[in-house]
Design an enzyme around this catalytic site. Sequence first.
Site, PDB file in Angstrom:
ATOM      1  N   ASN A  96      24.277  41.980  41.275  1.00 25.89           N
ATOM      2  CA  ASN A  96      25.911  41.868  40.657  1.00 25.89           C
ATOM      3  C   ASN A  96      26.081  42.660  39.227  1.00 25.89           C
ATOM      4  O   ASN A  96      24.984  42.709  38.545  1.00 25.89           O
ATOM      5  CB  ASN A  96      26.077  40.360  40.427  1.00 25.89           C
ATOM      6  CG  ASN A  96      26.086  39.578  41.739  1.00 25.89           C
ATOM      7  OD1 ASN A  96      25.929  40.005  42.813  1.00 25.89           O
ATOM      8  ND2 ASN A  96      25.870  38.278  41.654  1.00 25.89           N
ATOM      9  N   HIS A 133      21.856  46.634  39.504  1.00 26.90           N
ATOM     10  CA  HIS A 133      22.791  47.685  39.734  1.00 26.90           C
ATOM     11  C   HIS A 133      23.577  47.887  38.535  1.00 26.90           C
ATOM     12  O   HIS A 133      24.859  48.436  38.587  1.00 26.90           O
ATOM     13  CB  HIS A 133      23.588  47.311  40.949  1.00 26.90           C
ATOM     14  CG  HIS A 133      22.971  47.429  42.262  1.00 26.90           C
ATOM     15  ND1 HIS A 133      23.455  46.557  43.299  1.00 26.90           N
ATOM     16  CD2 HIS A 133      21.822  47.909  42.743  1.00 26.90           C
ATOM     17  CE1 HIS A 133      22.710  46.847  44.385  1.00 26.90           C
ATOM     18  NE2 HIS A 133      21.749  47.637  43.968  1.00 26.90           N
ATOM     19  N   PRO A 145      35.216  38.260  44.706  1.00 26.51           N
ATOM     20  CA  PRO A 145      35.223  38.492  45.904  1.00 26.51           C
ATOM     21  C   PRO A 145      33.731  39.339  46.303  1.00 26.51           C
ATOM     22  O   PRO A 145      33.426  40.175  45.388  1.00 26.51           O
ATOM     23  CB  PRO A 145      36.448  39.527  46.507  1.00 26.51           C
ATOM     24  CG  PRO A 145      36.637  40.243  45.348  1.00 26.51           C
ATOM     25  CD  PRO A 145      36.541  39.128  44.124  1.00 26.51           C
ATOM     26  N   ASP A 146      32.942  38.860  47.428  1.00 23.80           N
ATOM     27  CA  ASP A 146      31.843  39.839  47.550  1.00 23.80           C
ATOM     28  C   ASP A 146      32.368  40.967  48.233  1.00 23.80           C
ATOM     29  O   ASP A 146      33.400  41.370  48.434  1.00 23.80           O
ATOM     30  CB  ASP A 146      30.928  39.041  48.434  1.00 23.80           C
ATOM     31  CG  ASP A 146      31.503  38.574  49.827  1.00 23.80           C
ATOM     32  OD1 ASP A 146      32.449  38.950  50.166  1.00 23.80           O
ATOM     33  OD2 ASP A 146      30.996  37.736  50.418  1.00 23.80           O
ATOM     34  N   PHE A 147      31.418  41.695  48.736  1.00 22.36           N
ATOM     35  CA  PHE A 147      31.847  42.970  49.421  1.00 22.36           C
ATOM     36  C   PHE A 147      32.025  42.913  50.933  1.00 22.36           C
ATOM     37  O   PHE A 147      32.846  43.721  51.306  1.00 22.36           O
ATOM     38  CB  PHE A 147      30.761  43.972  49.188  1.00 22.36           C
ATOM     39  CG  PHE A 147      30.692  44.442  47.677  1.00 22.36           C
ATOM     40  CD1 PHE A 147      31.200  45.739  47.381  1.00 22.36           C
ATOM     41  CD2 PHE A 147      29.921  43.683  46.370  1.00 22.36           C
ATOM     42  CE1 PHE A 147      31.479  46.086  45.985  1.00 22.36           C
ATOM     43  CE2 PHE A 147      30.058  44.220  45.381  1.00 22.36           C
ATOM     44  CZ  PHE A 147      30.728  45.543  45.085  1.00 22.36           C
ATOM     45  N   ARG A 148      31.245  42.203  51.541  1.00 21.80           N
ATOM     46  CA  ARG A 148      31.031  42.234  53.061  1.00 21.80           C
ATOM     47  C   ARG A 148      31.582  41.203  53.952  1.00 21.80           C
ATOM     48  O   ARG A 148      31.788  41.333  55.037  1.00 21.80           O
ATOM     49  CB  ARG A 148      29.539  42.691  53.504  1.00 21.80           C
ATOM     50  CG  ARG A 148      29.040  44.067  53.413  1.00 21.80           C
ATOM     51  CD  ARG A 148      27.451  44.300  53.519  1.00 21.80           C
ATOM     52  NE  ARG A 148      27.484  45.617  53.356  1.00 21.80           N
ATOM     53  CZ  ARG A 148      26.961  46.054  52.164  1.00 21.80           C
ATOM     54  NH1 ARG A 148      26.711  45.313  51.073  1.00 21.80           N
ATOM     55  NH2 ARG A 148      26.276  47.312  52.019  1.00 21.80           N
TER      56      ARG A 148
END
Length: 388
Positions: free
Chosen positions: A185, A204, A105-108
């Site tokens: 990612n 990151h 899943p992505d974050f937003r």
Amino acid sequence: MTDPSDGFTVENEVDNQTLLEDYVPGSSLASVDAKIAQLDAMFKKLCKSAGRALAFHLGEMPPPEPSPTSLIECATVDSMAHHLKTCKNVLVLTGAGISTSAGIPDFRTPGSGVYDNVQKYLDKYQLQSAQKLFSFELFQQDPEPFYALAREMKYPNVNVKPTIAHQFIKLLSDKGVLLRNYTQNIDMLQSQTGIPDDKVFEVHGSFRSGTCMNCGAKLDKEQLKEAIFSGEVAKCEESVEGVICDGVIKPDIVMFGEALPQDYLCTISKDEDKCDLLIVMGTSLQVAPVNKIPNSVPRSTPRLLINREQVCTNPETYTHMSAPLFFFDHPDNKTDVFMGGDIDSSLMELTKKMGWWEELKKMGGEKETEEKEERAGGSNSKLCKTKK
């Protein structure tokens, strides 16, 4: 040798490296030079951004306008496909959206994103926001919330396979035109494709290793995975003078409140000036400083956004913006092209126009890629505001 004028006595001449180690143990001239270069790059970027922002807010300059010149004839997918076949230095910026078709899943994204599905953690640990789960401050106080979330999200997950988007970046690398992929990612999927490490900058960090916050001992990916899925916070088992360290192991990801890798500014500053095409995929461009990259490349550089939806076109909906980053609908736009909807489907369309699709299909495993193509109907039915 004595100089009576200053009262200092120098027993013998020493080189600069020796003097440096006397005052800063463990330092080297090379590390100092690297730090100076980093600060110089930071200063130049700050001056550039601050000057633009100040002039804009003082009313001394109008909002940015599209570039009057461009490396492509017109802002269309066809022109972009033709240009890509002639590029030498393609810069790719990626976010969580390129991994969603792999099951991560992505974050937003409303409903399915991580931030919309962590309420139980917020309630259990009495946290005010989902981002707090990824903050370095909380991890220092209590690493358990992050470890619990990592276990549920199955990080690091070696069973997840790269998507068409990851394979597309590998194809650029194989053709010798990938300048660098800056990825936000932490899933390491781009590495599974075999892209050379020097062509990927994990802004990151990632779960490929972990570091003891006490003694600095390192854990590799397999050791870190075992530690995370043990059900407890991982502790360092290194022996220091016969005593077990027992420090908390922190995965080598960059949390909110932590500094980016030291060489980020120097590397991106050089790459921005070189690139002849910027491709942005699968990101909302909400997180600094990577959201500055689209506005930092030369103004004549074509910019292709492949995303579920347009981003950074309206400053009123983005608190970090004082002006648009992209000009898709501007009548004078000559550089910016948007392909919307499913990212893998958009890349199928783009590579078919370029004659690269058969190569890309083989890289991803023909059977699996053909199944994705069939599900997409052979084209991207959700393309919006895309000029052919």
